[in-house]
Design a protein around this motif. Structure first.
Motif, mmCIF file in Angstrom:
data_model
loop_
_atom_site.group_PDB
_atom_site.id
_atom_site.type_symbol
_atom_site.label_atom_id
_atom_site.label_comp_id
_atom_site.label_asym_id
_atom_site.label_seq_id
_atom_site.Cartn_x
_atom_site.Cartn_y
_atom_site.Cartn_z
ATOM 1 N N LYS A 294 0.833 -1.196 0.000
ATOM 2 C CA LYS A 294 0.000 0.000 0.000
ATOM 3 C C LYS A 294 0.868 1.245 0.000
ATOM 4 C CE LYS A 294 -3.886 -2.223 2.325
ATOM 5 N NZ LYS A 294 -4.814 -2.212 3.491
ATOM 6 N N THR A 296 0.216 5.674 0.152
ATOM 7 C CA THR A 296 -0.626 6.870 0.154
ATOM 8 C C THR A 296 0.074 7.928 -0.689
ATOM 9 O OG1 THR A 296 -1.496 6.362 2.350
ATOM 10 C CG2 THR A 296 -1.756 8.612 1.562
ATOM 11 N N THR A 297 -0.525 8.287 -1.793
ATOM 12 C CA THR A 297 0.088 9.244 -2.718
ATOM 13 C C THR A 297 -0.192 10.679 -2.274
ATOM 14 O OG1 THR A 297 -1.856 8.888 -4.126
ATOM 15 C CG2 THR A 297 0.145 7.736 -4.720
ATOM 16 N N THR A 301 -4.757 9.688 -1.291
ATOM 17 C CA THR A 301 -5.452 8.428 -1.542
ATOM 18 C C THR A 301 -4.524 7.254 -1.244
ATOM 19 O OG1 THR A 301 -6.785 9.462 -3.267
ATOM 20 C CG2 THR A 301 -6.701 7.059 -3.247
ATOM 21 N N ARG A 303 -3.446 3.631 -1.968
ATOM 22 C CA ARG A 303 -3.560 2.787 -3.145
ATOM 23 C C ARG A 303 -2.950 1.416 -2.884
ATOM 24 N NH1 ARG A 303 -5.183 6.262 -7.063
ATOM 25 N NH2 ARG A 303 -4.808 8.466 -6.609
ATOM 26 N N HIS A 369 -4.308 2.825 -11.854
ATOM 27 C CA HIS A 369 -4.730 3.553 -10.657
ATOM 28 C C HIS A 369 -5.577 4.784 -10.991
ATOM 29 C CE1 HIS A 369 -2.264 1.179 -7.876
ATOM 30 N NE2 HIS A 369 -1.323 1.189 -8.803
#
Length: 841
Positions: A294, A296-297, A301, A303, A369
């Motif tokens: 995982k 987090t961008t 979010t 992802r 994505h």
């Protein structure tokens, strides 16, 4: 790509009077799609100046906070006295420098400024926000300027409000044009001017002191450059010129470090990323993600990563999607006040990433994505891998200059071995492609202008520049020469077809039929060749009717019509129904086209190769897998054939008109149809005709015509007594005589004889007509049935058919004896074959 003209002039010395429209014309001629030229500051008139807030009075009693401000504008107002201005914004305080528009000025959009009373005070101008000046869409607060700007100075020049911006739609094969460097190169070539390449920088050699980087996937990342800058001032802000260039290019200023990376990306086309060094845990790595990891961008979010995603990592795991977006856990921190000391704290050390990632990998990750970014757009279209070092150096230089940082001596550069791409082509290859003589010197000069290294005389060896991955074969190079020499200079020449070719007889018949039906008053209606099986049920077709053997589509446009048509009538009748429902009641429509009949014996279709031309055997095997596709013509009619008027009642269409439409089609093939009564869905069983033709001495069915069955018209929502005809052109062509010849017109008089024959009620008129033609012989010019009579005087089961016979000889006037002999012979043959007797004899 938005290109400010003022920024473009830094790299190309354009003529002083050259406008954005002029540059647009040059770039369009060079093959770029310049969609618009935006005039920034159009309609803006001063005075627009820098002001310093001296005092603020809060006004009470209103629905929203209102402030009454005293602002020093220097001598810009002619008096030197402060301006009193009402303002509702809350993001400024006493001592701040702001942008003030004074009475007499005019803002973009025709908004004139004057002193006026509002909220109980006289406001002598306005304190401006970015949206009011057309700088951006930000209208949350007014513009607060750095303190070094003097009150009363011109804000129009300071904020670079007047400019021209070219909006260029960059096609996927021209990724290098997603940068000022690429556009500047095209502009320099178009104007035949030198280019100041912003990527020509002194870059230190890589060494062992740089930030540690490990690339585990050299195919996904063939180049990675890392640089480190320390000692950044967390309170440093992007200067106005940097913010304005980003805004004009369509990007929002964020913070100094981020703005610099975005600026360099726009300038050189190389996406970059800045990591807060204090948040990076250990060495930076590049690898494929572990399924289920995982990240987090930066957009907040979380992802779930796929095993094919290329990621940037540290010892804690993924910290970014390579070439798409960075992670939130290593982003540059905003400057904030420390609660304990009150000092401003934020990111003071950054690691700059300038890498080159595989376009396919980035594109798949971005789509997987649903995360398209400015960086991914550029990597997908091709980024210059050799610009990474220069882009990193340019970023370091700007951070040192604008943020007070210090560049560390360490330089990390990981490069996968690769060789430049070379293409060999004859020097006259562009000449052959364009049909124009350019000559070797022109070809070499144009290829060198786009950055190629060219060697050789008659055969050129061309080394393609690293920023042009779209140049892969000789035709690509030929296209570059042609576009730079000007598409408008290519002569318009028509190709010369080889002798003996042209339309086939089948194509000629198709066109003749269309012209004949149009000349007869029919309107062509082209329909999609798709049907649903529901319409076959509405036609009342039997379960074993071959028209039910449809070819189904794997990916139909509509689930309601998943099959190819086996008859032209559904589409035509649908068009007739739509027109009738919209007020057009007298209709005559036709269509010519293919129907698709599956036999069930078709072999599976083979997959043809794409790297070479298929063999004749492979093409033949593919053709054999196709269903039978006969060419047909069809017509539908409804309403009145002749309009009612002062001359009398109108004439409604009937089955006979549909039969005549079939005869019109057959005459274009040189065929005289045989018409017999028939029973065929979807026609009325008592008003349906079989259209037959003779092929090799045998009668074959070529079509049907008549009035549709009442239950069909009701099911389809059609007008009552709708008529239709459908006929197969391929069978008509086999029955025809080839080219239709014009009839010979005799100069001798015609002799007309009328006869009435009594036959059984069940005897088809077509049989009587055939017998009369054969018996009359070559002197018979035409024969026409003009009356059908039944009555008690004829007897039960009898009918009278009255014919008009026209006799004529091509070389003489016929005698009464010759006419009588031909007539009697015709009657004799009819009597012998059909039992006909002369009425009244």
């Amino acid at each position: 790509m938005r290109v400010p003209l003022s920024w473009l002039r830094e790299y190309v010395d354009l003529p002083a009077g050259e406008t954005g429209r002029d540059v647009q014309a040059k770039l369009v001629a060079a093959g770029l799609e310049v969609e618009t030229v935006e005039q920034l500051g159009a309609g803006l008139k001063g005075p627009l100046v820098v002001g310093q807030v001296l005092a603020i009075e809060e006004l009470e009693g209103f629905k929203k906070p209102i402030r009454y401000c005293q602002v020093d504008v220097g001598r810009a107002n002619g008096t030197g006295e402060p301006q009193n201005i009402v303002c509702g914004a809350r993001n400024f305080r006493v001592g701040d420098k702001v942008v003030v528009v004074l009475p007499g000025a005019e803002l973009p959009g025709g908004f004139a400024i004057s002193a006026r009373k509002t909220y109980g005070k006289v406001s002598e101008g306005m304190i401006c926000s970015a949206s009011e000046l057309g700088m951006s869409d930000d209208h949350d607060g007014i513009i607060v300027l750095p303190p070094e700007h003097e009150a009363g100075s011109d804000a129009i020049e300071l904020l670079e409000l007047v400019d021209e911006v070219l909006d260029i739609a960059v096609t996927p094969d021209r990724g290098y044009c997603l940068s000022m460097r690429g556009i500047a190169r095209e502009t320099a070539i178009a104007y035949e001017l030198p280019l100041r390449d912003p990527a020509l920088l002194d870059v230190p050699a890589p060494n062992s002191h740089g930030y540690p980087v490990k690339v585990a996937d050299p195919i996904g990342c063939d180049r990675f450059t890392a640089r480190t800058v320390t000692g950044l001032d967390p309170e440093a802000h992007s200067p106005i010129w940097l913010q304005r260039r980003l805004q004009k290019a369509g990007m929002r200023p964020v913070s100094l470090a981020v703005d610099i990376t975005n600026y360099v990306m726009l300038e050189l086309g190389q996406p970059l990323h800045a990591y807060d060094r204090s948040r990076v845990n250990g060495a930076i790595g590049v690898r494929r993600a572990e399924p289920g990891e995982k990240l987090t961008t930066l957009d907040g979010t979380q992802r779930v990563l796929d095993g094919e995603d290329l990621v940037i990592t540290d010892e804690s795991g993924p910290i970014g999607l390579a070439g798409v977006m960075g992670g939130a856990n290593t982003e540059i921190a905003d400057a904030t006040a420390d609660p304990g000391t009150g000092q401003m704290v934020g990111t003071t050390e950054v690691v700059i990433e300038a890498a080159h990632f595989a376009p396919v990998s980035v594109a798949r990750t971005a789509r997987r994505h649903k995360l398209s970014s400015e960086a991914s757009r550029r990597f997908e279209r091709g980024v210059d891998p050799q610009a990474a070092s220069a882009a990193a150096q340019r970023t370091v230089d700007l951070l040192v200059l604008l943020a007070g940082g210090t560049a560390e001596v360490g330089v990390t550069e990981i490069i996968a071995p690769s060789a430049p791409h070379t293409i060999t082509l004859p020097a006259d290859h562009p000449d052959k492609v364009a049909g124009v003589h350019y000559g070797r010197e022109t070809v070499v000069r144009r290829l060198q202008q786009i950055g190629c290294d060219v060697y050789g005389a008659d055969d050129l060896t061309v080394t393609v520049p690293s920023w042009r991955p779209d140049l892969t074969d000789p035709n690509d190079l030929a296209e570059e020469v042609i576009r730079l020499e000007g598409y408008e200079n290519l002569p318009s020449t028509l190709p010369l077809p080889p002798a003996g070719r042209g339309l086939t007889e089948r194509q000629r018949l198709h066109r003749r039929v269309g012209r004949a039906l149009a000349g007869a008053g029919y309107v062509e209606a082209l329909n999609y060749p798709f049907i649903g099986e529901e319409v076959l049920d509405q036609f009342g077709l039997a379960a074993d009717d071959p028209r039910r053997d449809v070819v189904r589509l794997v990916n139909p446009l509509s689930d309601a019509e998943p099959a190819l048509r086996t008859t032209l009538l559904p589409g035509l009748l649908g068009a007739l129904r739509r027109n009738h429902g919209r007020g057009e009641h007298d209709l005559a429509l036709f269509e010519t086209g293919l129907v698709f009949r599956a036999t069930g014996d078709e072999p599976p279709a083979a997959v043809l190769p794409v790297d070479r031309r298929p063999t004749d055997e492979q093409i033949a095997a593919l053709d054999a897998a196709l269903p039978h596709q006969p060419r047909r013509a069809a017509a539908v009619l409804a309403g009145d054939r002749e309009q009612a008027g002062w001359w009398g009642q109108g004439t409604p269409v009937s089955w006979a008109d549909a039969v005549e439409a079939g005869r019109i089609v057959a005459r274009e093939a040189g065929v005289e149809l045989i018409v017999r009564q028939d029973q065929q869905d979807p026609w009325h069983p008592g008003r349906c005709a079989a259209l037959l033709a003779v092929v090799d001495g045998e009668e074959i069915l070529v079509g049907n015509a008549g009035e549709l069955h009442p239950r069909v018209t009701k099911a389809l929502g059609l007008p009552e007594r709708t008529c239709a005809m459908e006929i197969e052109l391929d069978r008509l062509e086999r029955a025809g005589t080839g080219r239709v010849e014009a009839p010979h017109v005799s100069t001798f008089p015609v002799a007309t004889q009328d006869i009435a024959l009594v036959v059984g009620a069940s005897v088809p008129a077509a049989e009587v007509e055939t017998a009369l033609r054969e018996g009359a012989g070559e002197l018979l010019e035409s024969l026409r049935l003009f009356d059908v009579f039944t009555g008690e005087q004829l007897g039960e089961g009898k009918k009278s058919l009255a014919y008009a016979l026209r006799f004529r000889a091509p070389d003489r006037t016929l005698t009464a004896e010759e006419i009588a002999a031909s007539r009697d012979a015709a009657v004799a043959v009819a009597a012998d074959r059909t039992g006909a007797t002369l009425r009244g004899a």
